[in-house]
Design a protein around this motif. Structure first.
Motif, PDB file in Angstrom:
ATOM      1  N   GLY A  39       0.809  -1.213   0.000  1.00 17.21           N
ATOM      2  CA  GLY A  39       0.000   0.000   0.000  1.00 17.21           C
ATOM      3  C   GLY A  39       0.841   1.260   0.000  1.00 17.21           C
ATOM      4  O   GLY A  39       0.571   2.200  -0.751  1.00 17.21           O
ATOM      5  N   ASN A  40       1.888   1.293   0.816  1.00 17.13           N
ATOM      6  CA  ASN A  40       2.770   2.465   0.859  1.00 17.13           C
ATOM      7  C   ASN A  40       3.475   2.680  -0.474  1.00 17.13           C
ATOM      8  O   ASN A  40       3.682   3.818  -0.901  1.00 17.13           O
ATOM      9  CB  ASN A  40       3.805   2.310   1.976  1.00 17.13           C
ATOM     10  CG  ASN A  40       3.194   2.403   3.353  1.00 17.13           C
ATOM     11  OD1 ASN A  40       2.025   2.760   3.507  1.00 17.13           O
ATOM     12  ND2 ASN A  40       3.964   2.074   4.363  1.00 17.13           N
ATOM     13  N   THR A  41       3.839   1.592  -1.146  1.00 21.80           N
ATOM     14  CA  THR A  41       4.486   1.704  -2.454  1.00 21.80           C
ATOM     15  C   THR A  41       3.518   2.268  -3.486  1.00 21.80           C
ATOM     16  O   THR A  41       3.879   3.139  -4.291  1.00 21.80           O
ATOM     17  CB  THR A  41       5.027   0.338  -2.912  1.00 21.80           C
ATOM     18  OG1 THR A  41       5.937  -0.154  -1.918  1.00 21.80           O
ATOM     19  CG2 THR A  41       5.743   0.445  -4.246  1.00 21.80           C
ATOM     20  N   ILE A  61      14.188  -2.653 -11.122  1.00 18.32           N
ATOM     21  CA  ILE A  61      14.228  -1.464 -10.277  1.00 18.32           C
ATOM     22  C   ILE A  61      13.109  -1.491  -9.238  1.00 18.32           C
ATOM     23  O   ILE A  61      13.166  -0.785  -8.245  1.00 18.32           O
ATOM     24  CB  ILE A  61      14.164  -0.188 -11.153  1.00 18.32           C
ATOM     25  CG1 ILE A  61      15.427  -0.096 -12.003  1.00 18.32           C
ATOM     26  CG2 ILE A  61      13.993   1.058 -10.316  1.00 18.32           C
ATOM     27  CD1 ILE A  61      15.448   1.088 -12.949  1.00 18.32           C
ATOM     28  N   VAL A  62      12.116  -2.325  -9.453  1.00 19.95           N
ATOM     29  CA  VAL A  62      11.005  -2.417  -8.505  1.00 19.95           C
ATOM     30  C   VAL A  62      11.528  -2.741  -7.108  1.00 19.95           C
ATOM     31  O   VAL A  62      11.076  -2.156  -6.124  1.00 19.95           O
ATOM     32  CB  VAL A  62       9.967  -3.463  -8.972  1.00 19.95           C
ATOM     33  CG1 VAL A  62       8.941  -3.730  -7.885  1.00 19.95           C
ATOM     34  CG2 VAL A  62       9.287  -3.007 -10.249  1.00 19.95           C
ATOM     35  N   ALA A  63      12.481  -3.653  -7.001  1.00 23.39           N
ATOM     36  CA  ALA A  63      13.033  -4.009  -5.694  1.00 23.39           C
ATOM     37  C   ALA A  63      13.677  -2.795  -5.031  1.00 23.39           C
ATOM     38  O   ALA A  63      13.522  -2.588  -3.819  1.00 23.39           O
ATOM     39  CB  ALA A  63      14.046  -5.136  -5.836  1.00 23.39           C
ATOM     40  N   ALA A  67      12.407  -1.004  -1.600  1.00 21.78           N
ATOM     41  CA  ALA A  67      13.365  -0.815  -0.503  1.00 21.78           C
ATOM     42  C   ALA A  67      13.384   0.641  -0.035  1.00 21.78           C
ATOM     43  O   ALA A  67      13.450   0.912   1.165  1.00 21.78           O
ATOM     44  CB  ALA A  67      14.760  -1.249  -0.942  1.00 21.78           C
ATOM     45  N   GLU A  68      13.305   1.563  -0.971  1.00 23.85           N
ATOM     46  CA  GLU A  68      13.282   2.985  -0.603  1.00 23.85           C
ATOM     47  C   GLU A  68      11.988   3.342   0.119  1.00 23.85           C
ATOM     48  O   GLU A  68      11.999   4.109   1.070  1.00 23.85           O
ATOM     49  CB  GLU A  68      13.471   3.862  -1.847  1.00 23.85           C
ATOM     50  CG  GLU A  68      14.898   3.905  -2.334  1.00 23.85           C
ATOM     51  CD  GLU A  68      15.847   4.491  -1.308  1.00 23.85           C
ATOM     52  OE1 GLU A  68      15.716   5.681  -0.975  1.00 23.85           O
ATOM     53  OE2 GLU A  68      16.723   3.750  -0.832  1.00 23.85           O
ATOM     54  N   TYR A  72      11.763   4.935   3.913  1.00 26.69           N
ATOM     55  CA  TYR A  72      11.183   6.245   4.223  1.00 26.69           C
ATOM     56  C   TYR A  72       9.774   6.168   4.813  1.00 26.69           C
ATOM     57  O   TYR A  72       9.346   7.110   5.473  1.00 26.69           O
ATOM     58  CB  TYR A  72      11.158   7.123   2.973  1.00 26.69           C
ATOM     59  CG  TYR A  72      12.515   7.635   2.598  1.00 26.69           C
ATOM     60  CD1 TYR A  72      13.110   8.660   3.308  1.00 26.69           C
ATOM     61  CD2 TYR A  72      13.212   7.066   1.532  1.00 26.69           C
ATOM     62  CE1 TYR A  72      14.370   9.132   2.975  1.00 26.69           C
ATOM     63  CE2 TYR A  72      14.475   7.525   1.189  1.00 26.69           C
ATOM     64  CZ  TYR A  72      15.040   8.551   1.913  1.00 26.69           C
ATOM     65  OH  TYR A  72      16.287   9.002   1.591  1.00 26.69           O
ATOM     66  N   ASP A  73       9.043   5.097   4.517  1.00 24.52           N
ATOM     67  CA  ASP A  73       7.655   4.980   4.971  1.00 24.52           C
ATOM     68  C   ASP A  73       7.399   3.542   5.418  1.00 24.52           C
ATOM     69  O   ASP A  73       6.653   2.811   4.776  1.00 24.52           O
ATOM     70  CB  ASP A  73       6.703   5.407   3.848  1.00 24.52           C
ATOM     71  CG  ASP A  73       5.281   5.596   4.315  1.00 24.52           C
ATOM     72  OD1 ASP A  73       5.045   5.611   5.537  1.00 24.52           O
ATOM     73  OD2 ASP A  73       4.396   5.740   3.454  1.00 24.52           O
ATOM     74  N   SER A  74       8.013   3.167   6.496  1.00 22.68           N
ATOM     75  CA  SER A  74       7.942   1.797   6.982  1.00 22.68           C
ATOM     76  C   SER A  74       6.503   1.384   7.292  1.00 22.68           C
ATOM     77  O   SER A  74       5.753   2.160   7.870  1.00 22.68           O
ATOM     78  CB  SER A  74       8.796   1.662   8.232  1.00 22.68           C
ATOM     79  OG  SER A  74       8.669   0.368   8.766  1.00 22.68           O
TER      80      SER A  74
END
Length: 76
Positions: A39-41, A61-63, A67-68, A72-74
């Motif tokens: 959801g955050n992604t 690049i999806v991985a 990861a980013e 930043y938004d765990s």
């Protein structure tokens, strides 16, 4: 699972009911965290549409993107 059971035996911890309850909790929390990360992604992609341009031609690049987002938004 066998590793967990062998570690329980190594420390003489025999409360199998507590082990089962804890494993169920671990699995459900993992499921919830994964759903939160997805959801955050999606929200990050909605807020920053230019990120989609980089992901489409290079699916690996999806991985990095996920990861980013996790950094930043765990979800937990």
């Amino acid at each position: 699972m066998s590793d967990i059971l062998s570690r329980c035996e190594a420390v003489a911890w025999g409360d199998h009911d507590a082990l089962i309850v804890n494993l169920i909790g671990l699995l459900s929390q993992t499921c919830e965290a994964t759903a939160g990360l997805i959801g955050n992604t999606l929200i990050a992609l909605q807020r920053e549409p230019h990120l989609i341009e980089g992901v489409q031609p290079t699916p690996m690049i999806v991985a990095d993107l996920v990861a980013e987002v996790a950094r930043y938004d765990s979800p937990v």
